[in-house]
Design an enzyme around this catalytic site. Sequence first.
Site, PDB file in Angstrom:
ATOM      1  CG  HIS A 189      -5.598  -2.506   0.384  1.00 24.20           C
ATOM      2  ND1 HIS A 189      -4.856  -2.220  -0.744  1.00 24.20           N
ATOM      3  CD2 HIS A 189      -5.033  -1.774   1.399  1.00 24.20           C
ATOM      4  CE1 HIS A 189      -3.902  -1.353  -0.437  1.00 24.20           C
ATOM      5  NE2 HIS A 189      -3.985  -1.077   0.848  1.00 24.20           N
ATOM      6  CB  SER A 249      -0.949  -0.051   1.206  1.00 19.66           C
ATOM      7  OG  SER A 249      -1.955   0.920   1.107  1.00 19.66           O
ATOM      8  CG  ASP A 264      -6.449  -3.326  -3.488  1.00 18.86           C
ATOM      9  OD1 ASP A 264      -7.174  -2.447  -2.982  1.00 18.86           O
ATOM     10  OD2 ASP A 264      -5.255  -3.505  -3.164  1.00 18.86           O
TER      11      ASP A 264
END
Length: 448
Positions: A418, A274, A331
């Site tokens: 995610h 991320s 995602d």
Amino acid sequence: MRITTFKCVRPCTSPNPTPHHQHHHQIGGATSTTYNPAKCKKTPAPTAVKVQAPATNRKMIKNSMKFGENWKDYQGGKNWEGLLDPLDENLRSEIIRYGHFVEAAYRSCEFDQSSPSYATCRYTKRKLLKETGFSDTGYRVTKYLTATSGIQLPGWAERGPPWMAVQSSWIGYVAVCQDREEISRLGRRDVVIALRGTATGLEWLENLRATLTPLSGSDLGSDTEPMVESGFLSLYTSSVGNRRSLQSMVREEIGRVLEKYGDEPLSFTFTGHSLGAALATLAAYDIKRSFQNSPLVTVISFAGPRVGNWRFRCGLEEQGTKVLRIVNSDDVVTKVPGFVIDNNEGGGGAAAAAAVQQQESRARPGGSYTAAAAASFAGWVQKLVEDTQWVYADVGCELRLSSRDSPDLNGISIATCHELKTYLHLVNGFVGSNCPFKATARKMMCSK
């Protein structure tokens, strides 16, 4: 909004290089250093379905002798050609192995907002990998890394909960392979820079600063200058008081490693999830610029958002930084910020309009004026869009997966798509585009 998708980004090519192609750019006004080898001696959100992250160790790699000889291929030396579809077993194990370094960063960070040590590391460098369950890596943690936000909060924010105003937070570490057996298996001494994802309030605010800004930190950028997401650049280059920037800490440790081990086969692997994936990409770019003769630099990106514009992508390719983006189609984070125009050859919408013009001119003699007007309009629209500083470019090569292909992930949530453990689960099960998941492969074989 996404205008085009593609699996492996084509190299940036330009018959007439722009000034960007001819000069090195500075990040945040910092200078470059030439490396001379001759002188060297979250607590995760709850999930609807329990997914077991795959285990890995050094014994998972098959044909270790061949692996060590071809390690540059697995680090992207040939852009992972022939290794992604179907997914090579050695590469699968390497991706999972690097994912576990990121998982160790998550497990080490104090996420309890009521704790006085919130957003710091819970373990010493010597115990980090052991305490997080990854003691068999053969690596030793040598440096802790913190990221500092450049956002200046208003005075009233000080009256809120303390965790809201945490400006600097522990975000990851540097680990150097020290085990001789592992070095022999890998074919080189590997250095891992592992970075976790968003945790603190100011990190979330930095994520929202999604407009592009010049990589040099100058307010006056040129059309040929690489640009990156404002918040990511802030977290990478900001320093407040005695709190050093993430950039300075990464550079210092990489310089130390080069001085100590520069006469050995060496690799730098930046990996993150991320926000950590975005910062890993930015840091890899910076290291290649700062140490111009550095060894192979690779980024293993999990669930990373977009980082920069087309010029930034070209810069990564020109300097030889290799980026492998592991993307889950379900995602949403991998689809932001901004949007992408298909500018593989640098022409974007104008190039497409020119192709349309050429086709229409061949089809009918009277169509040239209309096609020319369409091309001009398309070029004008593209320029207008680019001026908004929202046009990004995907970088490197892509391993695209999907939660929908896993029989263990039915009915999953957006948050689950995610999570890092979801990504490692998908990598562990992925076979290829014709047979997306191992469980599916077994069913297909049984049905014959």
